[in-house]
Design a protein around this motif. Structure first.
Motif, PDB file in Angstrom:
ATOM      1  N   SER A  26      25.775 -28.936  21.230  1.00 59.98           N
ATOM      2  CA  SER A  26      25.355 -27.556  21.523  1.00 59.98           C
ATOM      3  C   SER A  26      26.403 -26.859  22.364  1.00 59.98           C
ATOM      4  N   LEU A  27      26.420 -25.546  22.241  1.00 59.54           N
ATOM      5  CA  LEU A  27      27.303 -24.713  23.040  1.00 59.54           C
ATOM      6  C   LEU A  27      26.731 -24.535  24.434  1.00 59.54           C
ATOM      7  N   VAL A  28      27.607 -24.471  25.394  1.00 61.96           N
ATOM      8  CA  VAL A  28      27.203 -24.295  26.795  1.00 61.96           C
ATOM      9  C   VAL A  28      27.169 -22.800  27.126  1.00 61.96           C
ATOM     10  N   PRO A  29      26.110 -22.303  27.771  1.00 61.83           N
ATOM     11  CA  PRO A  29      26.145 -20.919  28.252  1.00 61.83           C
ATOM     12  C   PRO A  29      27.269 -20.766  29.276  1.00 61.83           C
ATOM     13  N   VAL A  30      28.195 -19.880  28.993  1.00 60.56           N
ATOM     14  CA  VAL A  30      29.365 -19.745  29.846  1.00 60.56           C
ATOM     15  C   VAL A  30      29.387 -18.435  30.625  1.00 60.56           C
ATOM     16  N   GLU A  31      28.511 -17.525  30.252  1.00 62.31           N
ATOM     17  CA  GLU A  31      28.401 -16.270  30.996  1.00 62.31           C
ATOM     18  C   GLU A  31      26.965 -15.788  30.877  1.00 62.31           C
ATOM     19  N   LYS A  32      26.168 -16.116  31.919  1.00 64.04           N
ATOM     20  CA  LYS A  32      24.715 -15.898  31.882  1.00 64.04           C
ATOM     21  C   LYS A  32      24.170 -16.627  30.656  1.00 64.04           C
ATOM     22  N   GLU A  33      23.487 -15.912  29.744  1.00 60.69           N
ATOM     23  CA  GLU A  33      22.907 -16.602  28.589  1.00 60.69           C
ATOM     24  C   GLU A  33      23.885 -16.691  27.422  1.00 60.69           C
ATOM     25  N   HIS A  34      25.044 -16.084  27.546  1.00 60.69           N
ATOM     26  CA  HIS A  34      26.001 -16.035  26.445  1.00 60.69           C
ATOM     27  C   HIS A  34      26.741 -17.363  26.281  1.00 60.69           C
TER      28      HIS A  34
END
Length: 430
Positions: A26-34
């Motif tokens: 899975s992708l990690v949230p890197v800017e708030k929920e983005h």
């Protein structure tokens, strides 16, 4: 020994990081929920504090004082890496700048994982620099040194279109012969590959990968062509000055149309030269707009308007681009046909690279069963039309345009560094 690993897609326009959480990539949230972040930095003038992504973009366009940077990936492998740049009056090299951005992303993933991630597969274009093998190798070495600097012990690289293929492979039924088109902000890369769900866990995919090609053309080049065709003439581009009817210099306009070069224009010497030309200009109203952009350092705003126009014209027949930051009520009505005409040459370069990939793979275009389109530049209507025309019988997969490379790199990192792998060594492109 195995170690927690991740995949990092450091893009010209956007970046992401993905990890394996309890068997789920899975992708990690890197800017708030983005889960994606614009590849942008803003260094505050008062203390040189760095801000990243959307926050950096907003701070800059809200007219906060400081230094704004985008498209840093395009600096890799060039002389600018050693030359460095001034950031709020302080000399800073690009290794430090890029490392700051990638460390910010890594810290987000470390926090989600609950431990420091030591292994990474970094995405890379097929060619960082066209037709220059030494510069290409130098760019990868620079990126490896940056990865080591921010704390990774085990580092590998994967071509970005291959990573995108890995992300789509989990949903493939049977075996498919596919071409992946990864069209980002800075490069367009292609891979012809055999995909099957059964192959997804293989560490060595060399027998499945038939060819890789790439060209240093992407969405940023579309912005530039649009800007030079439709916007710069309204700033005096191609006008003349003086008794001898000399053409105004072209280079300031060209540099204003490239994200990676804008910051180098705001020098007292250049501004003085442009003011001198203004006095002799035969089109003072338009040329004054160029001088205003340089004096007020609004080149990034100009580029942002070009990018917004490109995005709008992907779905609209015409767009009224506003430039109130140059002069009140200044706008340009731009038609889609003009935009599409301006990028014809760039699209042909992209499609020739795709055809070259087929030739190097030794297959005919009719043999392609699946076309995987990834990267924001594939949103442009004429790009989509070009691929549908080249591969009329193939299925088109274009979901997760901005995240498939990051996900695929994480799949690759799990195969290379995960529980079933015996590899934990520094290495080069797989």
């Amino acid at each position: 020994m195995t170690t927690l690993s991740c995949g990092i897609d450091f893009g010209t326009s956007n970046s992401s990081i993905a990890i394996d959480q309890n068997g789920q990539i899975s992708l990690v949230p890197v800017e708030k929920e983005h889960v994606t972040i614009p590849s942008a930095l803003f260094f505050q003038r008062t203390n040189n504090k760095a801000f990243y992504g959307r926050e950096a973009v907003n701070l800059f366009f809200d007219r906060n004082q400081g230094r704004f940077m985008r498209s840093l990936k395009r600096v890799l492998g060039t002389s600018l890496m050693k030359q460095g740049t001034l950031v709020n009056g302080m000399s800073m090299n690009f290794v430090t700048i890029i490392a700051s951005f990638l460390k910010h992303i890594k810290d987000k993933a470390d926090a989600v994982a609950g431990e420091e991630i030591e292994a990474v597969v970094m995405g890379r274009p097929v060619h960082f620099v066209d037709n220059d093998g030494q510069a290409d190798a130098r760019a990868q070495a620079e990126l490896m040194a940056i990865a080591q600097r921010i704390g990774f012990k085990y580092i590998d690289f994967q071509f970005e279109p291959i990573a995108a293929a890995f992300a789509h492979e989990a949903n493939v039924t049977g075996e498919k012969l596919a071409i992946v088109a990864d069209l980002g902000g800075g490069t367009s890369d292609f891979t012809v590959i055999r995909l099957s769900r059964q192959s997804g866990r293989k560490t060595d995919r060399s027998s499945d990968i038939l060819a890789n090609t790439g060209v240093r053309v992407g969405g940023n080049d579309f912005d530039k062509e649009l800007s030079m065709t439709a916007i710069m003439p309204e700033l005096g581009y191609r006008s003349t000055y003086g008794e001898k009817q000399l053409d105004v210099p072209i280079k300031p306009y060209q540099d204003l149309a490239e994200w990676s070069k804008v910051n180098f224009l705001y020098t007292p010497k250049l501004i003085m030269q442009m003011r001198q030309i203004l006095h002799q200009s035969h089109d003072k109203k338009r040329f004054q707009r160029l001088v205003s952009v340089l004096e007020n350092e609004t080149g990034h705003s100009l580029l942002a308007s070009a990018e917004a126009t490109k995005i709008a014209l992907s779905t609209q027949e015409a767009y009224n681009a506003r430039f109130d930051f140059i002069e009140p009520d200044f706008s340009i009505e731009i038609e889609r046909t003009l935009f599409e005409q301006s990028i014809d040459g760039e699209i042909e370069k992209i499609m020739e690279s795709a055809r070259q990939c087929l030739r190097e793979a030794g297959i005919q275009k009719e043999a392609i069963e699946l076309v995987i389109l990834t990267g924001g530049t594939t949103e442009v209507r004429t790009v989509q039309m070009a691929f549908r025309q080249l591969f009329p019988n193939a299925a088109i997969a274009d979901e997760n345009k901005l995240s498939s490379v990051g996900l695929g790199l994480a799949y690759d990192s799990r195969n290379k560094f995960g529980p079933t792998s015996s590899r934990n060594v520094l290495s080069s492109v797989a």
